[in-house]
Design a protein around this motif. Structure first.
Motif, PDB file in Angstrom:
ATOM      1  N   THR A  18       0.864  -1.173   0.000  1.00 54.01           N
ATOM      2  CA  THR A  18       0.000   0.000   0.000  1.00 54.01           C
ATOM      3  C   THR A  18       0.898   1.219   0.000  1.00 54.01           C
ATOM      4  O   THR A  18       1.704   1.405   0.900  1.00 54.01           O
ATOM      5  N   TRP A  19       0.735   2.048  -1.010  1.00 49.37           N
ATOM      6  CA  TRP A  19       1.597   3.206  -1.163  1.00 49.37           C
ATOM      7  C   TRP A  19       0.961   4.474  -0.625  1.00 49.37           C
ATOM      8  O   TRP A  19       1.631   5.438  -0.347  1.00 49.37           O
ATOM      9  N   VAL A  20      -0.347   4.490  -0.516  1.00 49.91           N
ATOM     10  CA  VAL A  20      -1.070   5.696  -0.124  1.00 49.91           C
ATOM     11  C   VAL A  20      -1.393   5.657   1.361  1.00 49.91           C
ATOM     12  O   VAL A  20      -1.903   4.666   1.861  1.00 49.91           O
ATOM     13  N   LYS A  21      -1.115   6.740   2.025  1.00 46.97           N
ATOM     14  CA  LYS A  21      -1.419   6.861   3.451  1.00 46.97           C
ATOM     15  C   LYS A  21      -2.452   7.956   3.649  1.00 46.97           C
ATOM     16  O   LYS A  21      -2.401   8.993   2.997  1.00 46.97           O
ATOM     17  N   VAL A  22      -3.363   7.733   4.562  1.00 50.11           N
ATOM     18  CA  VAL A  22      -4.365   8.738   4.900  1.00 50.11           C
ATOM     19  C   VAL A  22      -3.724   9.755   5.837  1.00 50.11           C
ATOM     20  O   VAL A  22      -3.067   9.384   6.810  1.00 50.11           O
ATOM     21  N   THR A  23      -3.946  11.027   5.553  1.00 56.18           N
ATOM     22  CA  THR A  23      -3.425  12.080   6.414  1.00 56.18           C
ATOM     23  C   THR A  23      -4.263  12.140   7.690  1.00 56.18           C
ATOM     24  O   THR A  23      -5.346  11.562   7.762  1.00 56.18           O
ATOM     25  N   SER A  24      -3.778  12.868   8.668  1.00 54.97           N
ATOM     26  CA  SER A  24      -4.544  13.001   9.912  1.00 54.97           C
ATOM     27  C   SER A  24      -5.892  13.670   9.642  1.00 54.97           C
ATOM     28  O   SER A  24      -6.905  13.293  10.239  1.00 54.97           O
ATOM     29  N   ASN A  25      -5.941  14.645   8.750  1.00 54.14           N
ATOM     30  CA  ASN A  25      -7.212  15.278   8.395  1.00 54.14           C
ATOM     31  C   ASN A  25      -8.092  14.320   7.593  1.00 54.14           C
ATOM     32  O   ASN A  25      -9.306  14.295   7.763  1.00 54.14           O
ATOM     33  N   GLY A  26      -7.478  13.541   6.723  1.00 54.38           N
ATOM     34  CA  GLY A  26      -8.224  12.591   5.912  1.00 54.38           C
ATOM     35  C   GLY A  26      -8.884  11.497   6.728  1.00 54.38           C
ATOM     36  O   GLY A  26      -9.900  10.925   6.326  1.00 54.38           O
ATOM     37  N   GLU A  27      -8.323  11.208   7.908  1.00 52.71           N
ATOM     38  CA  GLU A  27      -8.895  10.175   8.772  1.00 52.71           C
ATOM     39  C   GLU A  27     -10.307  10.521   9.237  1.00 52.71           C
ATOM     40  O   GLU A  27     -11.092   9.636   9.548  1.00 52.71           O
ATOM     41  N   SER A  28     -10.641  11.812   9.252  1.00 52.45           N
ATOM     42  CA  SER A  28     -11.970  12.217   9.719  1.00 52.45           C
ATOM     43  C   SER A  28     -13.009  12.200   8.596  1.00 52.45           C
ATOM     44  O   SER A  28     -14.174  12.507   8.832  1.00 52.45           O
ATOM     45  N   VAL A  29     -12.600  11.855   7.387  1.00 54.73           N
ATOM     46  CA  VAL A  29     -13.518  11.800   6.252  1.00 54.73           C
ATOM     47  C   VAL A  29     -13.995  10.363   6.077  1.00 54.73           C
ATOM     48  O   VAL A  29     -13.196   9.438   6.028  1.00 54.73           O
ATOM     49  N   ARG A  30     -15.307  10.203   6.004  1.00 52.09           N
ATOM     50  CA  ARG A  30     -15.853   8.855   5.854  1.00 52.09           C
ATOM     51  C   ARG A  30     -16.208   8.587   4.390  1.00 52.09           C
ATOM     52  O   ARG A  30     -16.527   9.504   3.634  1.00 52.09           O
ATOM     53  N   LEU A  31     -16.158   7.337   4.031  1.00 49.16           N
ATOM     54  CA  LEU A  31     -16.528   6.865   2.694  1.00 49.16           C
ATOM     55  C   LEU A  31     -17.886   6.200   2.802  1.00 49.16           C
ATOM     56  O   LEU A  31     -18.079   5.312   3.642  1.00 49.16           O
ATOM     57  N   VAL A  32     -18.840   6.637   1.979  1.00 49.41           N
ATOM     58  CA  VAL A  32     -20.149   6.003   1.940  1.00 49.41           C
ATOM     59  C   VAL A  32     -20.390   5.480   0.533  1.00 49.41           C
ATOM     60  O   VAL A  32     -19.850   5.999  -0.443  1.00 49.41           O
TER      61      VAL A  32
END
Length: 108
Positions: A18-32
């Motif tokens: 896995t090459w892509v990491k979620v940023t700390s801000n991105g962690e608060s975004v949900r996928l629906v």
């Protein structure tokens, strides 16, 4: 023959990473996945994410999908969004997502 075997093994190892990491801000975004989930949300725009879907061999579809979602979550956070929903299928390592704000913005 040994060089071919090393190349194939190396490709398989790389394709599972896995090459892509979620940023700390991105962690608060949900996928629906459901449009019903975002009916009452404010649409902020759209992002298109792209990753490599083939490194010698086709990469695992689920890993590609996860990385695309992670990239979209990172971008949505930059736009002030808290929710993303896919609006296209994965094609050549690309996928588009709508970005929404469903919860009141946090003040800092």
């Amino acid at each position: 023959m040994k060089k071919i075997l090393i190349a194939v093994c190396g490709s398989l190892i790389l394709s599972s990473c896995t090459w892509v990491k979620v940023t700390s801000n991105g962690e608060s975004v949900r996928l629906v996945q459901s449009a019903r989930t975002v009916e009452s949300c404010k649409k902020l725009g759209q992002v298109t994410a792209k990753v490599e879907s083939k490194i010698v061999f086709n990469r695992d579809t689920e890993k590609v999908a996860d990385e695309l979602a992670d990239l979209a979550r990172n971008e949505a956070a930059l736009m002030g969004g808290d929710t993303i929903a896919p609006v296209s299928e994965i094609n050549d390592g690309r996928r588009s997502f709508s970005v929404y704000q469903c919860f009141p913005a946090r003040t800092q």
